[in-house]
Design a protein around this motif. Structure first.
Motif, PDB file in Angstrom:
ATOM      1  N   ALA A 104       0.853  -1.186   0.000  1.00  7.10           N
ATOM      2  CA  ALA A 104       0.000   0.000   0.000  1.00  7.10           C
ATOM      3  C   ALA A 104       0.892   1.240   0.000  1.00  7.10           C
ATOM      4  CB  ALA A 104      -0.920  -0.006   1.208  1.00  7.10           C
ATOM      5  N   ARG A 105       0.986   1.878  -1.134  1.00  7.84           N
ATOM      6  CA  ARG A 105       1.856   3.047  -1.298  1.00  7.84           C
ATOM      7  C   ARG A 105       1.475   4.183  -0.366  1.00  7.84           C
ATOM      8  NH1 ARG A 105       2.437   5.398  -7.242  1.00  7.84           N
ATOM      9  NH2 ARG A 105       2.336   7.571  -6.672  1.00  7.84           N
ATOM     10  N   GLY A 106       0.218   4.287  -0.017  1.00  5.42           N
ATOM     11  CA  GLY A 106      -0.259   5.364   0.841  1.00  5.42           C
ATOM     12  C   GLY A 106      -0.056   5.103   2.329  1.00  5.42           C
ATOM     13  N   GLU A 107       0.478   3.934   2.674  1.00  5.41           N
ATOM     14  CA  GLU A 107       0.700   3.588   4.074  1.00  5.41           C
ATOM     15  C   GLU A 107       2.199   3.625   4.371  1.00  5.41           C
ATOM     16  OE1 GLU A 107      -1.585   3.308   6.223  1.00  5.41           O
ATOM     17  OE2 GLU A 107      -3.331   3.083   4.931  1.00  5.41           O
ATOM     18  N   PRO A 108       2.655   4.646   5.088  1.00  6.49           N
ATOM     19  CA  PRO A 108       4.097   4.795   5.348  1.00  6.49           C
ATOM     20  C   PRO A 108       4.737   3.574   5.993  1.00  6.49           C
ATOM     21  CG  PRO A 108       2.918   6.762   6.029  1.00  6.49           C
ATOM     22  CD  PRO A 108       1.880   5.749   5.649  1.00  6.49           C
ATOM     23  N   TYR A 109       4.021   2.870   6.865  1.00  9.68           N
ATOM     24  CA  TYR A 109       4.618   1.709   7.517  1.00  9.68           C
ATOM     25  C   TYR A 109       4.881   0.581   6.533  1.00  9.68           C
ATOM     26  CZ  TYR A 109      -0.027  -0.444   7.546  1.00  9.68           C
ATOM     27  OH  TYR A 109      -1.243  -0.970   7.172  1.00  9.68           O
ATOM     28  N   GLU A 110       4.070   0.447   5.502  1.00  5.00           N
ATOM     29  CA  GLU A 110       4.298  -0.598   4.507  1.00  5.00           C
ATOM     30  C   GLU A 110       5.500  -0.264   3.631  1.00  5.00           C
ATOM     31  OE1 GLU A 110       1.697  -2.945   2.476  1.00  5.00           O
ATOM     32  OE2 GLU A 110       0.023  -2.742   3.864  1.00  5.00           O
ATOM     33  N   VAL A 111       5.629   0.998   3.241  1.00  3.17           N
ATOM     34  CA  VAL A 111       6.776   1.427   2.446  1.00  3.17           C
ATOM     35  C   VAL A 111       8.051   1.276   3.276  1.00  3.17           C
ATOM     36  CG1 VAL A 111       7.836   3.356   1.200  1.00  3.17           C
ATOM     37  CG2 VAL A 111       5.354   3.005   1.083  1.00  3.17           C
ATOM     38  N   ARG A 112       7.989   1.656   4.544  1.00  2.00           N
ATOM     39  CA  ARG A 112       9.150   1.535   5.438  1.00  2.00           C
ATOM     40  C   ARG A 112       9.541   0.068   5.616  1.00  2.00           C
ATOM     41  NH1 ARG A 112       7.463   4.641   9.250  1.00  2.00           N
ATOM     42  NH2 ARG A 112       6.315   3.013  10.316  1.00  2.00           N
ATOM     43  N   HIS A 113       8.560  -0.805   5.778  1.00  2.19           N
ATOM     44  CA  HIS A 113       8.846  -2.230   5.930  1.00  2.19           C
ATOM     45  C   HIS A 113       9.513  -2.777   4.666  1.00  2.19           C
ATOM     46  CE1 HIS A 113       8.480  -6.395   7.109  1.00  2.19           C
ATOM     47  NE2 HIS A 113       7.872  -6.643   5.958  1.00  2.19           N
ATOM     48  N   PHE A 114       9.019  -2.410   3.499  1.00  2.00           N
ATOM     49  CA  PHE A 114       9.623  -2.842   2.237  1.00  2.00           C
ATOM     50  C   PHE A 114      11.060  -2.345   2.139  1.00  2.00           C
ATOM     51  CE2 PHE A 114      10.588  -1.796  -2.227  1.00  2.00           C
ATOM     52  CZ  PHE A 114      10.648  -3.086  -2.744  1.00  2.00           C
ATOM     53  N   ALA A 115      11.275  -1.079   2.475  1.00  3.59           N
ATOM     54  CA  ALA A 115      12.621  -0.504   2.427  1.00  3.59           C
ATOM     55  C   ALA A 115      13.554  -1.223   3.401  1.00  3.59           C
ATOM     56  CB  ALA A 115      12.568   0.991   2.735  1.00  3.59           C
ATOM     57  N   ASP A 116      13.093  -1.459   4.602  1.00  5.54           N
ATOM     58  CA  ASP A 116      13.909  -2.140   5.609  1.00  5.54           C
ATOM     59  C   ASP A 116      14.216  -3.576   5.191  1.00  5.54           C
ATOM     60  OD1 ASP A 116      13.884   0.133   7.160  1.00  5.54           O
ATOM     61  OD2 ASP A 116      12.372  -0.609   8.576  1.00  5.54           O
ATOM     62  N   THR A 117      13.247  -4.251   4.624  1.00  8.99           N
ATOM     63  CA  THR A 117      13.429  -5.635   4.195  1.00  8.99           C
ATOM     64  C   THR A 117      14.544  -5.755   3.160  1.00  8.99           C
ATOM     65  OG1 THR A 117      11.116  -6.152   4.625  1.00  8.99           O
ATOM     66  CG2 THR A 117      12.280  -7.615   3.114  1.00  8.99           C
ATOM     67  N   HIS A 118      14.623  -4.769   2.268  1.00  8.48           N
ATOM     68  CA  HIS A 118      15.601  -4.816   1.185  1.00  8.48           C
ATOM     69  C   HIS A 118      16.815  -3.918   1.446  1.00  8.48           C
ATOM     70  CE1 HIS A 118      13.229  -7.437  -1.329  1.00  8.48           C
ATOM     71  NE2 HIS A 118      12.167  -6.727  -0.985  1.00  8.48           N
ATOM     72  N   ASP A 119      16.873  -3.337   2.634  1.00  9.87           N
ATOM     73  CA  ASP A 119      17.988  -2.485   3.033  1.00  9.87           C
ATOM     74  C   ASP A 119      18.229  -1.354   2.025  1.00  9.87           C
ATOM     75  OD1 ASP A 119      19.942  -1.726   4.849  1.00  9.87           O
ATOM     76  OD2 ASP A 119      21.521  -2.821   3.782  1.00  9.87           O
ATOM     77  N   ILE A 120      17.129  -0.677   1.688  1.00 14.30           N
ATOM     78  CA  ILE A 120      17.188   0.474   0.790  1.00 14.30           C
ATOM     79  C   ILE A 120      16.521   1.661   1.489  1.00 14.30           C
ATOM     80  CG2 ILE A 120      17.229  -0.900  -1.323  1.00 14.30           C
ATOM     81  CD1 ILE A 120      14.243  -0.353  -1.670  1.00 14.30           C
TER      82      ILE A 120
END
Length: 60
Positions: free
Chosen positions: A16-32
């Motif tokens: 969900a692009r509009g949910e900051p926690y989902e974007v943050r989780h994706f970023a953290d998962t891939h270390d980006i």
């Protein structure tokens, strides 16, 4: 009224692009960075499978 059990798990296929926690989780998962995660989502859509592949391809 209870949840529709036939739709269980469908949300995990998308980010969900509009949910900051989902974007943050994706970023953290891939270390980006979060900015790079948002850029990938904008380029590839919100399919978790496509985004995982794109993030892995960037690291290779």
């Amino acid at each position: 009224m209870s949840d529709d059990k036939t739709k269980q798990g469908r949300d995990r296929k998308f980010i969900a692009r509009g949910e900051p926690y989902e974007v943050r989780h994706f970023a953290d998962t891939h270390d980006i960075s979060i900015e790079l995660a948002e850029k990938l989502i904008k380029q590839h859509g919100n399919s978790r499978e496509a985004l995982d592949a794109a993030a892995k391809a960037m690291k290779a």
